[in-house]
Write a protein that holds these residues in place. Structure first.
Motif, mmCIF file in Angstrom:
data_model
loop_
_atom_site.group_PDB
_atom_site.id
_atom_site.type_symbol
_atom_site.label_atom_id
_atom_site.label_comp_id
_atom_site.label_asym_id
_atom_site.label_seq_id
_atom_site.Cartn_x
_atom_site.Cartn_y
_atom_site.Cartn_z
ATOM 1 N N GLU A 67 16.114 29.888 -37.955
ATOM 2 C CA GLU A 67 16.085 30.205 -36.523
ATOM 3 C C GLU A 67 17.462 30.157 -35.863
ATOM 4 O O GLU A 67 17.795 31.025 -35.057
ATOM 5 C CB GLU A 67 15.129 29.244 -35.803
ATOM 6 N N GLN A 68 18.264 29.133 -36.189
ATOM 7 C CA GLN A 68 19.557 29.013 -35.512
ATOM 8 C C GLN A 68 20.734 29.566 -36.326
ATOM 9 O O GLN A 68 21.659 30.156 -35.766
ATOM 10 C CB GLN A 68 19.855 27.542 -35.184
ATOM 11 N N LEU A 69 20.711 29.360 -37.641
ATOM 12 C CA LEU A 69 21.877 29.695 -38.452
ATOM 13 C C LEU A 69 22.238 31.181 -38.425
ATOM 14 O O LEU A 69 23.431 31.514 -38.321
ATOM 15 C CB LEU A 69 21.664 29.209 -39.889
ATOM 16 N N PRO A 70 21.284 32.111 -38.499
ATOM 17 C CA PRO A 70 21.685 33.534 -38.466
ATOM 18 C C PRO A 70 22.485 33.896 -37.218
ATOM 19 O O PRO A 70 23.478 34.630 -37.297
ATOM 20 C CB PRO A 70 20.339 34.271 -38.513
ATOM 21 N N THR A 71 22.072 33.387 -36.049
ATOM 22 C CA THR A 71 22.808 33.664 -34.812
ATOM 23 C C THR A 71 24.189 33.037 -34.855
ATOM 24 O O THR A 71 25.188 33.647 -34.430
ATOM 25 C CB THR A 71 22.024 33.120 -33.605
ATOM 26 N N LEU A 72 24.268 31.806 -35.378
ATOM 27 C CA LEU A 72 25.566 31.140 -35.475
ATOM 28 C C LEU A 72 26.514 31.906 -36.386
ATOM 29 O O LEU A 72 27.696 32.073 -36.076
ATOM 30 C CB LEU A 72 25.383 29.720 -36.016
ATOM 31 N N ILE A 73 25.996 32.369 -37.511
ATOM 32 C CA ILE A 73 26.838 33.116 -38.453
ATOM 33 C C ILE A 73 27.361 34.386 -37.791
ATOM 34 O O ILE A 73 28.532 34.749 -37.930
ATOM 35 C CB ILE A 73 26.041 33.447 -39.730
ATOM 36 N N ALA A 74 26.488 35.067 -37.067
ATOM 37 C CA ALA A 74 26.893 36.317 -36.424
ATOM 38 C C ALA A 74 27.981 36.089 -35.377
ATOM 39 O O ALA A 74 28.838 36.954 -35.152
ATOM 40 C CB ALA A 74 25.674 36.982 -35.787
ATOM 41 N N ARG A 75 27.972 34.894 -34.739
ATOM 42 C CA ARG A 75 28.915 34.617 -33.653
ATOM 43 C C ARG A 75 30.124 33.807 -34.104
ATOM 44 O O ARG A 75 31.076 33.634 -33.340
ATOM 45 C CB ARG A 75 28.212 33.841 -32.537
ATOM 46 N N ALA A 76 30.094 33.273 -35.317
ATOM 47 C CA ALA A 76 31.122 32.320 -35.745
ATOM 48 C C ALA A 76 32.514 32.927 -35.681
ATOM 49 O O ALA A 76 32.737 34.090 -36.031
ATOM 50 C CB ALA A 76 30.833 31.838 -37.160
ATOM 51 N N GLY A 77 33.466 32.101 -35.234
ATOM 52 C CA GLY A 77 34.854 32.523 -35.245
ATOM 53 C C GLY A 77 35.606 32.007 -36.455
ATOM 54 O O GLY A 77 36.617 32.580 -36.866
ATOM 55 N N LEU A 78 35.115 30.902 -37.028
ATOM 56 C CA LEU A 78 35.773 30.268 -38.169
ATOM 57 C C LEU A 78 34.758 29.382 -38.866
ATOM 58 O O LEU A 78 33.956 28.722 -38.204
ATOM 59 C CB LEU A 78 36.968 29.424 -37.686
ATOM 60 N N LEU A 79 34.792 29.364 -40.187
ATOM 61 C CA LEU A 79 33.988 28.423 -40.970
ATOM 62 C C LEU A 79 34.936 27.461 -41.661
ATOM 63 O O LEU A 79 35.882 27.880 -42.337
ATOM 64 C CB LEU A 79 33.142 29.151 -42.014
ATOM 65 N N VAL A 80 34.693 26.160 -41.464
ATOM 66 C CA VAL A 80 35.508 25.127 -42.103
ATOM 67 C C VAL A 80 34.622 24.302 -43.026
ATOM 68 O O VAL A 80 33.551 23.837 -42.616
ATOM 69 C CB VAL A 80 36.162 24.195 -41.056
ATOM 70 N N VAL A 81 35.061 24.109 -44.244
ATOM 71 C CA VAL A 81 34.374 23.265 -45.216
ATOM 72 C C VAL A 81 35.267 22.053 -45.464
ATOM 73 O O VAL A 81 36.289 22.154 -46.152
ATOM 74 C CB VAL A 81 34.096 24.013 -46.537
ATOM 75 N N ASP A 82 34.901 20.920 -44.867
ATOM 76 C CA ASP A 82 35.702 19.712 -45.028
ATOM 77 C C ASP A 82 35.253 18.968 -46.283
ATOM 78 O O ASP A 82 34.096 19.050 -46.686
ATOM 79 C CB ASP A 82 35.545 18.818 -43.797
ATOM 80 N N GLU A 83 36.182 18.228 -46.872
ATOM 81 C CA GLU A 83 35.919 17.523 -48.135
ATOM 82 C C GLU A 83 35.370 18.506 -49.174
ATOM 83 O O GLU A 83 34.331 18.294 -49.799
ATOM 84 C CB GLU A 83 34.964 16.346 -47.917
ATOM 85 N N ALA A 84 36.116 19.598 -49.352
ATOM 86 C CA ALA A 84 35.609 20.737 -50.125
ATOM 87 C C ALA A 84 35.459 20.448 -51.607
ATOM 88 O O ALA A 84 34.819 21.230 -52.323
ATOM 89 C CB ALA A 84 36.532 21.941 -49.929
ATOM 90 N N HIS A 85 36.024 19.339 -52.103
ATOM 91 C CA HIS A 85 35.808 19.016 -53.518
ATOM 92 C C HIS A 85 34.322 18.787 -53.811
ATOM 93 O O HIS A 85 33.897 18.866 -54.963
ATOM 94 C CB HIS A 85 36.603 17.764 -53.908
ATOM 95 N N CYS A 86 33.527 18.511 -52.750
ATOM 96 C CA CYS A 86 32.084 18.325 -52.945
ATOM 97 C C CYS A 86 31.405 19.598 -53.430
ATOM 98 O O CYS A 86 30.283 19.549 -53.947
ATOM 99 C CB CYS A 86 31.430 17.870 -51.644
ATOM 100 N N ILE A 87 32.045 20.748 -53.233
ATOM 101 C CA ILE A 87 31.476 22.012 -53.706
ATOM 102 C C ILE A 87 31.415 22.040 -55.229
ATOM 103 O O ILE A 87 30.501 22.617 -55.825
ATOM 104 C CB ILE A 87 32.329 23.206 -53.218
#
Length: 699
Positions: free
Chosen positions: A135-155
């Motif tokens: 419900e919320q994430l698709p709208t957020l993705i469409a509007r996002a200006g930047l995506l930050v992945v902190d502590e990215a070693h967890c990926i």
């Protein structure tokens, strides 16, 4: 100076509150990559370098140019709290959605809709919450200006703190509109993790015009003075801390490998007059927040913590970090010691390794990897109708925590999906990737050996840690105990030894009685549900100790080790058990002793039961009778299956039960269903109460 650099510098100076602030090498280059070139960037820099400044400055620059809010994926509540506070100081409107602030979600979402939010912090787990995801994430993705992945070693599978939920970020990144920049940051990544994270970001890390722009800086921490002090046992380690904690600079963190070790250590230090508290996965959210603030304001000397207090906790003047037991890799160790000395010239870091470290490492090394038969059983149990985790437990013999972890892994692999109401199977073919898990297992074994090598190295300790993270700028630090000689005291006060000995010799842990039957037992052919009848319940019992305890836990780990042959209890063990009974404080004294039959340790259990009966001048009636071959299954299963494995497997037939309470003796309590069912049979046979006593509690 370019317009972007001038604007970025003005924001940075507001962020840090200094008119003379300047960018560290690489900071503006990362910002420029995100803002002007709209590229994907990976920043690997030491703790305290200013990675958060990169994404806060980039956020405000992008917002000035009309971009939508930044989505910041952050793994820990403590880290989120610090990031929200730091953002506010910079004039960044940051809000969080996590498990601790559900009461604020409506307000947060309203702020997003009205474009009054600059940064939304979310946990990786929240990304797969069905309502948020759908419900919320698709709208957020469409509007996002930047995506930050902190502590990215967890990926990365190879990161020291891999989390299945982080692997979903690859899908999230793939859904971003063209031209939306992505930033991944970490302080703890070797070359293999860097390459893996770069691939997850949608590109490669290497020459030839890679899609991901990678900035790696030197990882040396000039403020840290490293050392390793090897002491013979936990008593000596605790005595050293008791002797010297007050001499350590400022306030700090004392890391322990298990929850019980953290709690026991904090209790001992408080008894000695030190202002310390435990901080673990069992600490509730409100108390964690309070303890973090008290440490930051120097109201406590130390928090005795597990890894629950780690990534991103920001106290720039933290004066010391001690480890009572070593983490399983130099990379994890570097991450934890990086909490200290971020804005001070000096901080002390001392490792006191333990003989039990490797056993603890081996347990945690395997707990995050799926077992093929269990994974297939979970997939087979699911269909198109959603099942809750509790319902799956009644179909698959897995405890809640490993089951939830396995579901996340299978979800990321595409075999199952979380939906409103529970979990469903996707119908997609799933194959167990044995080669991958063998590689991970081998890598973790190599990391463990590397940690042992760190403890014994004759070379510079900081240089060792840098090289473990593939930092080719590593040189001798000139400060550690190998470069400059032993800087820490090695003596131990006699009073401290006595206090540590007394603390470790404490006996007695409460064994809480079960009050409810597990759900779904009818599926296993057992028609019980709801509350256990009061007339059939056991009383609160006692254990000598937990297996993870610092004191008697170590003795019991040896007793229950697979290679230890069955034998009668030692006089010292019996004496400790008698002390537990002497301190029990039961309402009514037992009138007889009964034991639960053990197929693995009959000599041990019989000898303990006989000794307790003799000490209390009570009759030992013998062991319950096994029915149908006795209990089935083994340790580690979930409640429903553990109950099914012991249901109607014990009989008091042949025991001449007198009227009154019965002391019921067993070796090891894990799920507590063995003593619950055996005690129920004794109650039904006429015992007015059942007082369970076990040598050890697992965990």
């Amino acid at each position: 100076m370019t317009d972007s650099r001038a604007s970025a510098l003005a924001i940075l100076r507001t962020l840090v509150g200094r008119d003379d602030a300047a960018f560290h090498e690489g900071q503006f280059e990362a910002i420029e990559t995100l803002v002007d070139h709209r590229r994907r960037a990976l920043v690997v820099q030491r703790t305290g370098w200013g990675k958060s400044a990169v994404y806060f400055v980039a956020t405000l620059l992008l917002r000035q140019r009309g971009a939508g809010p930044t989505i910041l994926v952050s793994p820990l509540l403590a880290l989120m709290r610090d990031q929200v506070a730091a953002a506010a100081r910079a004039g960044v409107r940051a809000v969080a959605i996590n498990s601790a602030n559900a009461h604020e979600w409506a307000e947060v979402l309203a702020g997003l809709r009205s474009d009054e939010v600059d940064v939304l912090l979310v946990s990786p787990e929240r990304l797969n919450n069905p309502s948020f995801r759908d419900e919320q994430l698709p709208t957020l993705i469409a509007r996002a200006g930047l995506l930050v992945v902190d502590e990215a070693h967890c990926i990365s599978d190879w990161g020291h703190d891999f989390r299945p939920d982080y692997r979903r970020l690859r899908e999230l990144i793939a859904q971003l509109p063209a031209g939306i920049p992505v930033l991944a940051t970490t302080a703890t990544a070797n070359s293999r993790v860097v390459a893996d994270v770069a691939e997850q970001l949608g590109g490669t890390d290497g020459p030839g015009g890679s899609e991901v722009f990678t900035i790696r800086g030197p990882l040396a921490r000039a403020s840290l003075r490293l050392g390793v002090l090897r002491l013979p046992d936990s008593k000596a380690r605790l005595a050293w801390v008791l002797s010297h904690l007050s001499q350590l600079p400022g306030s700090g963190i004392i890391y322990a490998l298990t929850v019980s070790a953290a709690e026991d250590t904090a209790h001992l230090l408080r008894e000695a007059g030190h202002e310390v508290h435990a901080y673990t996965g069992r600490t509730d959210t409100a108390e964690r927040e309070q303890l973090e603030q008290r440490l930051k304001s120097n109201e406590v000397k130390a928090l005795v913590a597990t890894s629950a207090l780690g990534m991103g906790f920001d106290k720039p003047d933290l004066g010391f970090v001690l480890h009572l037991g070593a983490p399983s890799s130099p990379v994890a160790y570097y991450q934890q010691v990086g909490r200290a000395g971020r804005a001070t010239e000096n901080a002390d870091v001392l490792l006191l390794p333990g003989t039990e470290d490797e056993a603890i490492w081996n347990y945690f090394a395997t707990s995050s990897m799926p077992v093929e038969p269990k994974a297939l059983a979970v997939i087979d149990a699911l269909g198109s109708t959603p099942l809750s985790t509790a319902a799956i437990e009644a179909r698959v013999d897995l405890r809640r925590t490993p089951l939830e972890l396995l579901l996340k892994v299978l979800d990321v692999d595409g075999a199952v999906r979380r939906v409103s109401g529970g979990w469903v199977a996707t119908g997609d073919q799933w194959t167990y990737d044995s080669e991958r898990y063998e590689r991970i297992s081998a890598a973790r074994a190599a990391e463990q050996q590397s940690m042992l090598d760190y403890e014994t190295t004759s070379g510079c300790r900081m240089e060792f840690l840098q090289r473990a993270l593939d930092d080719d700028t590593a040189v001798r630090c000139g400060r550690c105990d190998r470069c400059a000689g032993v800087w820490y005291p090695t003596g131990i006060e006699s009073d401290a030894v006595a206090a540590a000995s007394a603390a470790l010799d404490r006996v007695g842990v409460a064994l809480e009685p079960r009050a409810q039957w597990p759900g779904g037992m009818d599926r296993l052919g057992i028609t019980v549900r709801g509350n256990i009848a009061v007339s059939e319940r056991i009383e609160q019992g006692r254990a000598l100790a937990r297996l993870t305890d610092l004191g008697w836990g170590g003795v019991l780990r040896e007793v229950f080790a697979p290679a230890t042959p069955d034998a009668r209890a030692s006089p010292a063990l019996v004496a400790a058990c008698v002390r537990v009974l002497a301190d029990w404080g039961w309402q009514e004294r037992p009138v007889a002793v009964v034991s639960i039959p053990s197929r693995e340790r009959p000599l041990l259990i019989a000898s303990v039961a006989e000794a307790l009966a003799a000490a209390g001048k009570l009759p030992y009636l013998g062991a319950l009778e096994l029915i149908g071959g006795g209990p089935s299954g083994g340790a580690g299963g979930n409640s429903a299956y553990r109950l099914a494995g012991v249901w109607e497997r014990f009989s008091p037939a042949g025991l001449d039960l007198p009227s009154g309470p019965v002391l019921l003796v067993d070796d090891l309590a894990d799920s507590r269903w063995t003593v619950t069912v055996a005690g129920r049979e004794l109650r039904r046979a006429g015992a007015t109460a059942v007082l369970p006593f076990v040598l050890a509690l697992r965990g």
